[in-house]
Scaffold this active site. Structure first.
Site, mmCIF file in Angstrom:
data_model
loop_
_atom_site.group_PDB
_atom_site.id
_atom_site.type_symbol
_atom_site.label_atom_id
_atom_site.label_comp_id
_atom_site.label_asym_id
_atom_site.label_seq_id
_atom_site.Cartn_x
_atom_site.Cartn_y
_atom_site.Cartn_z
ATOM 1 N N TYR A 21 -0.924 -0.867 10.683
ATOM 2 C CA TYR A 21 -1.242 -1.404 9.353
ATOM 3 C C TYR A 21 -0.102 -1.098 8.378
ATOM 4 O O TYR A 21 0.403 -1.986 7.681
ATOM 5 C CB TYR A 21 -2.561 -0.804 8.852
ATOM 6 N N SER A 73 0.830 -1.206 0.000
ATOM 7 C CA SER A 73 0.000 0.000 0.000
ATOM 8 C C SER A 73 0.862 1.253 0.000
ATOM 9 O O SER A 73 1.949 1.280 0.582
ATOM 10 C CB SER A 73 -0.866 -0.008 1.262
ATOM 11 N N LYS A 97 2.597 -3.767 6.527
ATOM 12 C CA LYS A 97 2.828 -3.915 5.079
ATOM 13 C C LYS A 97 4.331 -3.805 4.773
ATOM 14 O O LYS A 97 4.879 -4.577 3.990
ATOM 15 C CB LYS A 97 2.043 -2.843 4.304
HETATM 16 C C1 UD1 Z 1 -7.348 4.937 3.180
HETATM 17 C C2 UD1 Z 1 -6.282 4.446 4.122
HETATM 18 C C3 UD1 Z 1 -5.212 3.736 3.341
HETATM 19 C C4 UD1 Z 1 -5.827 2.612 2.536
HETATM 20 C C5 UD1 Z 1 -6.889 3.210 1.614
HETATM 21 C C6 UD1 Z 1 -7.591 2.200 0.774
HETATM 22 C C7 UD1 Z 1 -6.282 6.021 5.987
HETATM 23 C C8 UD1 Z 1 -5.551 7.112 6.667
HETATM 24 N N1 UD1 Z 1 -5.736 5.560 4.856
HETATM 25 O O1 UD1 Z 1 -6.745 5.886 2.318
HETATM 26 O O2 UD1 Z 1 -4.242 3.208 4.190
HETATM 27 O O3 UD1 Z 1 -4.837 1.969 1.793
HETATM 28 O O4 UD1 Z 1 -7.859 3.886 2.410
HETATM 29 O O5 UD1 Z 1 -8.408 1.375 1.534
HETATM 30 O O6 UD1 Z 1 -7.324 5.564 6.441
HETATM 31 N N2 UD1 Z 1 -13.242 11.061 2.756
HETATM 32 C C9 UD1 Z 1 -14.298 11.910 3.045
HETATM 33 N N3 UD1 Z 1 -15.462 11.367 3.515
HETATM 34 C C10 UD1 Z 1 -15.625 10.017 3.722
HETATM 35 C C11 UD1 Z 1 -14.534 9.155 3.418
HETATM 36 C C12 UD1 Z 1 -13.351 9.713 2.943
HETATM 37 O O7 UD1 Z 1 -14.189 13.113 2.876
HETATM 38 O O8 UD1 Z 1 -16.703 9.593 4.159
HETATM 39 C C13 UD1 Z 1 -11.998 11.647 2.231
HETATM 40 C C14 UD1 Z 1 -10.804 11.324 3.114
HETATM 41 O O9 UD1 Z 1 -10.669 12.292 4.112
HETATM 42 C C15 UD1 Z 1 -9.662 11.336 2.100
HETATM 43 C C16 UD1 Z 1 -10.331 10.895 0.793
HETATM 44 O O10 UD1 Z 1 -11.733 11.066 0.987
HETATM 45 O O11 UD1 Z 1 -9.197 12.639 1.939
HETATM 46 C C17 UD1 Z 1 -10.059 9.435 0.483
HETATM 47 O O12 UD1 Z 1 -10.381 8.687 1.634
HETATM 48 P P1 UD1 Z 1 -10.335 7.089 1.658
HETATM 49 O O13 UD1 Z 1 -11.159 6.540 0.565
HETATM 50 O O14 UD1 Z 1 -10.664 6.658 3.050
HETATM 51 O O15 UD1 Z 1 -8.823 6.742 1.305
HETATM 52 P P2 UD1 Z 1 -7.464 7.222 1.997
HETATM 53 O O16 UD1 Z 1 -7.724 7.963 3.250
HETATM 54 O O17 UD1 Z 1 -6.658 7.902 0.964
#
Ligand code: UD1
Length: 349
Positions: free
Chosen positions: A153, A129, A157
């Site tokens: 996590y 990841s 990895k």
């Molecule tokens: C997350 C994990 C990462 C994992 C990846 C794929 C964390 C810190 N990182 O990445 O290790 O490999 O998922 O499973 O958890 N967002 C919103 N609203 C929501 C959900 C997300 O605004 O309800 C935003 C988040 O703040 C982020 C972006 O969308 O800025 C992407 O979020 P997400 O899909 O959870 O992925 P990552 O945080 O990049």
């Protein structure tokens, strides 16, 4: 080629198995007795026109931490290559239960690789990841950037990567590819396979799809005060079919040469293009014609402003590059959501 796929019933695993079968390869899926349903694999079989449990798509239920429970099945199958997806994947959960993350992701990887070695496997592909780069990664981030995981996590990895490096040193016949994923989203274009998070989705796009589908009232956008072009966070979203094709291309590249020549390769799997959370919401509304109501709330602890891959290394060596855009991710995700509003639970297993 004959490919052992651990975690093959999961989101990334099921799409990869589908692409492997379409490319003419035979697969043995190893998946967990607890977390997995076989419905995605039954659908994979149906899409490929093969029999689930037949010679082209076998299935063995086992826990990766218990090699005695799958060693015989793997030796009998005689894989040329392994794709090791099986693992725990929630950074948040890993903070509360680090031991499970180290047992499954580190010890589990060592166990699978040991069995693979005993089976004479020449190509071992590991599901890593972008989280290993940590909070201070440059944008875009190259594979040679410093690693600095911030959760158990992420550490698990990175430790699993090290296990595989050491095992390659001890047995150079087994080449290793470590693929570091950015943000896989989307679904199989048939609408039959997709991401099916249990409970409330932690990730952005499954949540967006459920808001558009009416299951949740609105999306919480975690922060709009980042130093990015519209204030929301930037991520490198990649279509899951592109990611699946990256695996097949990498495996085919690996088995075509000796493990000594493959060595240990580390490649980013992304599109190399940063897209903001707001841009994803807008793309979703434009492509589906559905509104995605949202409210901006506090940043989620630990979230970084921007993450984006440098993707040239795998393109130069293997010749693979992602080819699907944001609209395709949204279109396929929406088709999956509409056809499967309750995920795989609608099927009878
Ligand atoms: C997350 C994990 C990462 C994992 C990846 C794929 C964390 C810190 N990182 O990445 O290790 O490999 O998922 O499973 O958890 N967002 C919103 N609203 C929501 C959900 C997300 O605004 O309800 C935003 C988040 O703040 C982020 C972006 O969308 O800025 C992407 O979020 P997400 O899909 O959870 O992925 P990552 O945080 O990049």
């Amino acid at each position: 080629m004959r490919v052992l796929v651990t975690g093959g019933a999961g989101f990334l695993g099921s799409h990869t198995v589908s692409v492997l079968l379409d490319a003419g390869h035979d697969v043995l899926v190893l998946d967990s007795p607890v977390s997995s349903t076989i419905v995605p694999l039954e659908r994979v079989a149906e899409l490929a026109g093969v029999t689930f449990g037949g010679p082209r798509l076998r299935f063995h239920r086992a826990d990766v931490r218990e090699p005695v429970s799958y060693r015989e099945a793997v030796l009998e199958f005689g894989p040329d290559a392994v794709v090791h997806f099986a693992g725990l994947k929630s950074p948040t959960e890993s903070l509360a239960d680090p031991a499970s993350y180290y047992m499954v992701n580190v010890a589990g990887t060592a166990a699978v690789a040991q069995v693979a070695n005993a089976a004479g496997v020449r190509a071992f592909l590991f599901s890593s990841s972008a989280t290993v780069y940590g909070d201070e990664a440059p944008v875009p981030v190259g594979e040679d950037a410093a690693v600095a995981p911030v959760t158990p996590y992420g550490h698990s990895k990175l430790m699993a990567e090290q296990v595989l490096r050491d095992m390659h040193e001890a047995e150079r016949r087994m080449g290793v590819a470590v693929l570091r994923y950015f943000n896989p989203v989307g679904a199989h274009p048939s609408g039959r396979l997709g991401e099916d998070p249990q409970g409330v989705p932690a990730n952005l796009m499954p949540f967006v799809a459920r808001v558009a589908g009416g299951r949740y009232e609105k999306l919480n956008v975690f922060g709009a005060d980042f130093a990015t072009r519209d204030g929301s966070a930037v991520r490198d979203f990649i279509h899951v079919m592109d990611l699946a094709e990256a695996h097949v291309a990498t495996l085919e590249w690996m088995v075509a040469r000796p493990g000594e020549e493959v060595g240990v390769r580390v490649w980013n799997i992304g599109r190399g293009e940063g897209v903001t959370v707001f841009e994803m919401i807008q793309a979703f509304e434009r492509v589906t014609g559905r509104p995605v109501p949202f409210q901006v709330v506090e940043r989620r602890p630990g979230d970084i402003a921007a993450s984006c891959a440098s993707v040239d290394a795998i393109a130069e060596t293997v010749g693979w590059r992602a080819c699907r855009d944001t609209d395709a991710m949204v279109r396929d995700l929406w088709a999956w959501q509409q056809a499967n509003p309750s995920g795989y639970a609608g099927d009878s297993h």
